[in-house]
Design a protein around this motif. Structure first.
Motif, mmCIF file in Angstrom:
data_model
loop_
_atom_site.group_PDB
_atom_site.id
_atom_site.type_symbol
_atom_site.label_atom_id
_atom_site.label_comp_id
_atom_site.label_asym_id
_atom_site.label_seq_id
_atom_site.Cartn_x
_atom_site.Cartn_y
_atom_site.Cartn_z
ATOM 1 N N ALA A 1 -5.754 10.146 7.633
ATOM 2 C CA ALA A 1 -5.165 9.616 6.651
ATOM 3 C C ALA A 1 -5.966 9.048 5.774
ATOM 4 C CB ALA A 1 -4.151 8.840 6.983
ATOM 5 N N PHE A 2 -5.812 8.871 4.385
ATOM 6 C CA PHE A 2 -6.892 8.026 3.561
ATOM 7 C C PHE A 2 -5.999 7.192 2.754
ATOM 8 C CE2 PHE A 2 -7.272 12.198 1.844
ATOM 9 C CZ PHE A 2 -6.800 12.264 0.463
ATOM 10 N N THR B 1 -5.068 3.442 11.855
ATOM 11 C CA THR B 1 -6.028 4.509 12.118
ATOM 12 C C THR B 1 -6.921 3.987 13.416
ATOM 13 O OG1 THR B 1 -7.052 3.631 10.088
ATOM 14 C CG2 THR B 1 -6.199 5.827 9.837
ATOM 15 N N GLN C 1 -2.733 3.238 -5.887
ATOM 16 C CA GLN C 1 -3.429 3.845 -4.681
ATOM 17 C C GLN C 1 -2.906 5.381 -4.899
ATOM 18 O OE1 GLN C 1 -2.208 1.681 -1.346
ATOM 19 N NE2 GLN C 1 -4.437 0.391 -1.430
ATOM 20 N N GLU D 1 -2.575 7.889 -1.463
ATOM 21 C CA GLU D 1 -2.611 8.005 -0.178
ATOM 22 C C GLU D 1 -2.721 9.434 0.179
ATOM 23 O OE1 GLU D 1 -1.845 5.238 1.545
ATOM 24 O OE2 GLU D 1 -1.955 5.755 3.400
ATOM 25 N N GLN E 1 3.600 7.666 3.737
ATOM 26 C CA GLN E 1 3.272 8.420 4.897
ATOM 27 C C GLN E 1 4.142 8.472 5.873
ATOM 28 O OE1 GLN E 1 -0.047 7.436 7.296
ATOM 29 N NE2 GLN E 1 -1.546 6.774 5.732
ATOM 30 N N ARG F 1 0.022 -6.934 -4.560
ATOM 31 C CA ARG F 1 -0.419 -7.868 -3.590
ATOM 32 C C ARG F 1 -0.592 -9.205 -4.375
ATOM 33 N NH1 ARG F 1 -4.961 -4.893 -0.012
ATOM 34 N NH2 ARG F 1 -3.633 -2.881 0.063
ATOM 35 N N HIS G 1 0.667 -1.281 0.044
ATOM 36 C CA HIS G 1 -0.005 0.003 0.134
ATOM 37 C C HIS G 1 0.844 1.249 0.065
ATOM 38 C CE1 HIS G 1 -0.378 -0.403 4.677
ATOM 39 N NE2 HIS G 1 1.140 -0.523 4.109
ATOM 40 N N SER H 1 0.419 3.683 2.075
ATOM 41 C CA SER H 1 0.705 3.981 3.316
ATOM 42 C C SER H 1 2.012 4.225 3.857
ATOM 43 C CB SER H 1 -0.283 3.316 4.476
ATOM 44 O OG SER H 1 -1.513 3.122 3.973
HETATM 45 N N1 DAH Z 1 -3.666 1.111 3.110
HETATM 46 C C1 DAH Z 1 -5.038 0.922 3.043
HETATM 47 C C2 DAH Z 1 -5.274 -0.539 2.322
HETATM 48 O O1 DAH Z 1 -4.472 -0.313 1.561
HETATM 49 C C3 DAH Z 1 -5.902 1.827 2.930
HETATM 50 C C4 DAH Z 1 -5.959 3.009 3.882
HETATM 51 C C5 DAH Z 1 -6.798 2.928 4.853
HETATM 52 C C6 DAH Z 1 -4.893 4.107 3.795
HETATM 53 C C7 DAH Z 1 -6.942 3.655 5.862
HETATM 54 C C8 DAH Z 1 -5.107 4.995 4.793
HETATM 55 C C9 DAH Z 1 -6.039 4.843 5.825
HETATM 56 O O2 DAH Z 1 -4.414 6.119 4.839
HETATM 57 O O3 DAH Z 1 -6.156 5.698 6.552
HETATM 58 O O4 DAH Z 1 -6.025 -1.227 2.184
#
Ligand code: DAH
Length: 335
Positions: free
Chosen positions: A300-301, A246, A203, A205, A168, A189, A163, A165
């Motif tokens: 974060a998302f 999170t 993705q 982020e 981050q 993956r 991911h 993330s």
């Molecule tokens: N990294 C997660 C995934 O790949 C997605 C994700 C979820 C990223 C919540 C985030 C978060 O920054 O806060 O499924």
């Protein structure tokens, strides 16, 4: 006169012309009516008979040779300038075959633009990651079952990031708050490949760390993004979820509808398309990056780019985007 003939012989022994201009100069100097040869010819006429015998032959030979040099050089120059003349610069140009952006890149750029307009900067990180950045610093315990959520490809003691993330963490380690970033990129993956999932995908982020950031800020930012990207009035729903990094965590779906075959397939018949995971950054994650959670909070998302690209352009098999088939790509020319 013989000296003069010999001098000209020498001057012109290995003469070569780069262009029509130097050839013309040669003609004027030696072969024109006022040139050196004509000058010798005139002088020759006034010579006593005896001398004519000795001078006549070499003079004629010189004249013939120079004329021959001129003739051949002229032919050669015309031949080459002929090639140049094949390019008629007045003709309209045929249009060049230009490439087009890949649909994923188009969507990625649009996403970055939207977040950039909200004050987010753009960053990226490596696709080959160490365990710390992909898992450890994100609060995945060594034996935590959450690691199973992501079927990881390992390369020795490194991983192909599962991911974005991980970026981050890299950015929080480097920067001091306030931090407002989006981080697009490819992730990997070990999943069964089908029309909906691939062993790699994309993705973006998002991360916002500052004082007094709340879940309401997160929702409002995402809501604004959805209206910008999918259009005014697009419905969203948040479902509570779990991510180790999170707390609280949520997933956001958008209403794609069930009116087309593609949308039914993409949404598994529900009409709702899951587009992202999000939440408030876990205090342990902040601590891992030397940010004091007593002072700073953040959200974060992480959003999947492939599915929203498929939705946006009506692409019904994720694999179609990676065949490098010009028939698919050319549909995006000029976008
Ligand atoms: N990294 C997660 C995934 O790949 C997605 C994700 C979820 C990223 C919540 C985030 C978060 O920054 O806060 O499924």
């Amino acid at each position: 006169m013989l000296d003069e003939i010999e001098k000209i012989e020498k001057e012109t022994a290995s003469i070569h012309f780069a262009d029509a201009e130097s050839l013309e100069q040669f003609r004027l100097t030696y072969l024109s009516s006022k040139g050196k040869i004509q000058h010798l010819m005139d002088a020759f006429r006034n010579l006593p008979g005896e001398d004519k015998k000795t001078v006549g032959k070499p003079l004629n030979a010189l004249k013939a040779r120079l004329e021959e040099v001129y003739k051949i050089s002229k032919q050669q120059l015309t031949a080459t300038s002929g090639t140049e003349n094949k390019f008629d610069t007045t003709l309209p140009v045929s249009s060049m075959a230009t490439g087009s952006s890949h649909p994923l890149k188009i969507v990625e750029n649009t996403l970055c633009d939207i977040f950039y307009s909200l004050g987010f900067d753009i960053a990226d990180g490596p696709e080959i990651e160490d365990d710390w950045h992909n898992f450890g610093a994100l609060n995945f315990a060594d034996d935590h079952p959450a690691r199973d959520m992501q079927d990881t490809f390992f390369i020795g003691n490194h991983v192909l990031r599962t991911h974005t993330s991980s970026v981050q963490i890299r950015e929080m380690e480097k920067r001091t708050p306030p931090i407002r970033l989006v981080m697009p990129g490819r992730v990997y993956r070990n999943e069964a490949i089908s029309s909906r999932s691939n062993c790699f995908f994309h993705q973006i982020e998002g991360l916002y760390i500052d004082k007094g950031v709340s879940f309401a800020d997160l929702k409002q930012t995402l809501y604004y993004f959805v209206q910008q990207f999918f259009g005014e009035g697009t419905q969203v729903r948040f479902r509570s979820s779990y991510f180790p990094f999170t707390e609280p965590s949520a997933e956001m779906d958008i209403w794609a509808g069930t009116d087309t075959e593609e949308n039914r397939r993409l949404t598994k018949g529900t009409g709702w398309l899951e587009v992202l995971g999000c939440g408030m950054v876990h205090p342990n994650v902040l601590k891992s990056c030397n940010i004091d959670p007593e002072v700073y909070q953040g959200y974060a998302f992480g959003m999947g780019i492939d599915r929203i690209t498929m939705l946006k352009y009506g692409i019904n098999d994720i694999r179609d985007m990676f065949h490098n088939d010009i028939r698919l790509l050319s549909q995006f020319a000029g976008l």
